[in-house]
Design an enzyme around this catalytic site. Structure first.
Site, PDB file in Angstrom:
ATOM      1  N   PRO A 188       0.808  -1.226   0.000  1.00  0.00           N
ATOM      2  CA  PRO A 188       0.000   0.000   0.000  1.00  0.00           C
ATOM      3  C   PRO A 188       0.845   1.283   0.000  1.00  0.00           C
ATOM      4  O   PRO A 188       2.038   1.243   0.334  1.00  0.00           O
ATOM      5  CB  PRO A 188      -0.785  -0.101   1.307  1.00  0.00           C
ATOM      6  CG  PRO A 188      -0.561  -1.462   1.831  1.00  0.00           C
ATOM      7  CD  PRO A 188       0.743  -1.927   1.265  1.00  0.00           C
ATOM      8  N   LEU A 241       1.297  19.065  10.548  1.00  0.00           N
ATOM      9  CA  LEU A 241       1.973  20.340  10.722  1.00  0.00           C
ATOM     10  C   LEU A 241       3.466  20.119  10.858  1.00  0.00           C
ATOM     11  O   LEU A 241       3.919  19.180  11.512  1.00  0.00           O
ATOM     12  CB  LEU A 241       1.439  21.051  11.974  1.00  0.00           C
ATOM     13  CG  LEU A 241       0.073  21.707  11.782  1.00  0.00           C
ATOM     14  CD1 LEU A 241      -0.444  22.255  13.112  1.00  0.00           C
ATOM     15  CD2 LEU A 241       0.147  22.847  10.762  1.00  0.00           C
ATOM     16  N   GLY A 276       7.273  20.527  12.154  1.00  0.00           N
ATOM     17  CA  GLY A 276       7.759  20.676  13.510  1.00  0.00           C
ATOM     18  C   GLY A 276       8.144  19.355  14.171  1.00  0.00           C
ATOM     19  O   GLY A 276       8.758  19.351  15.235  1.00  0.00           O
ATOM     20  N   ARG A 277       7.802  18.240  13.539  1.00  0.00           N
ATOM     21  CA  ARG A 277       8.241  16.955  14.104  1.00  0.00           C
ATOM     22  C   ARG A 277       9.745  16.789  13.854  1.00  0.00           C
ATOM     23  O   ARG A 277      10.248  17.201  12.813  1.00  0.00           O
ATOM     24  CB  ARG A 277       7.479  15.780  13.454  1.00  0.00           C
ATOM     25  CG  ARG A 277       6.269  15.343  14.233  1.00  0.00           C
ATOM     26  CD  ARG A 277       5.222  16.420  14.324  1.00  0.00           C
ATOM     27  NE  ARG A 277       4.116  16.047  15.212  1.00  0.00           N
ATOM     28  CZ  ARG A 277       2.972  16.678  15.246  1.00  0.00           C
ATOM     29  NH1 ARG A 277       2.748  17.725  14.483  1.00  0.00           N
ATOM     30  NH2 ARG A 277       2.030  16.287  16.083  1.00  0.00           N
TER      31      ARG A 277
END
Lengths: 62, 62, 62, 62, 62, 62
Positions: free
Chosen positions: D2, D9, D11-12
């Site tokens: 798959p 958002l 920022g990780r």
């Protein structure tokens, strides 16, 4: 829900983007009955060097 | 119409991108009968730090 | 890699779709140097009742 | 196959992204029977100035 | 936020889809710190006649 | 250009879809200065069995 994605050439101002998401959200709420706080809008900027019509990049048309 | 999105790892030259959108547009026109000026192509660059196969980011495979 | 999505109005035959994915794959391989077995193509059919240009659904233009 | 796209958002950290693609791939393999090396994950960062809920850009909410 | 899209060949059971969205959501929450009720998952089925690898439709490989 | 994709749960009438694409197109033209005949809108229906929030399919919430 609903989820709206708006893809357009880079260059719109913050003011235009703010108005755009507000008015598009109004239009969705008015016509579909979705509740306003559920309407999500994603804006995506395109570069002229990554967008072609008729086989020609927009960056080559200028 | 048609709308074609081509997503690939960053690093192709402008020359390659130009040839790519031209030849892909040729292929679409030839096989589907769409008129050339209606074929739209979007190019999207992926970073190796945002693309994983088998659970491993490409930026971690090098 | 690369991943190609082709979105067009429903109505193409199996023969046209087969030719389309083959020729588009040829074009990608020739112009980007990607290896053929890595090229993935997704076809997506659009209905005229789900596609609008200039604010008018195509199903209303006929 | 798959193909998984995760849009969030910006920022990780790299560490969070690495763990995210690994665990999501685990989840896909475990529940669908797909073979691990076929699972593809794309990460997409959103900016707060390109994402609106209820008609208001997140960059305007702060 | 986050928004996860999972595209795979048609044929999974309701039970597999239910488990898949649950476990993928677990993985996202655990690794990114997103709150569970904000995680959105979209499932998309692909047909073998609309998916090609190496220029060949999967429906032609059987 | 611009290209707008609106994804929502199936069940809207043709009348609602017609009004939706018209009003959304109005909103885009008014706020971005795009010419009306260049605005493209794609509608995508979601099924409750293919959409989950918080790890639970909507079809399981009823």
């Amino acid at each position: 829900m609903p989820y709206v994605t708006i893809k357009m050439l880079a260059g719109r101002t913050e003011e235009q983007k703010r108005a755009c998401v507000e008015k598009v959200t109004d239009a969705i709420v008015e016509t579909t009955g979705a509740s306003r706080d559920k309407v999500v809008v994603f804006l995506e900027d395109m570069k002229k060097s990554e967008y072609a019509v008729g086989g020609v990049l927009l960056s080559d048309e200028e």
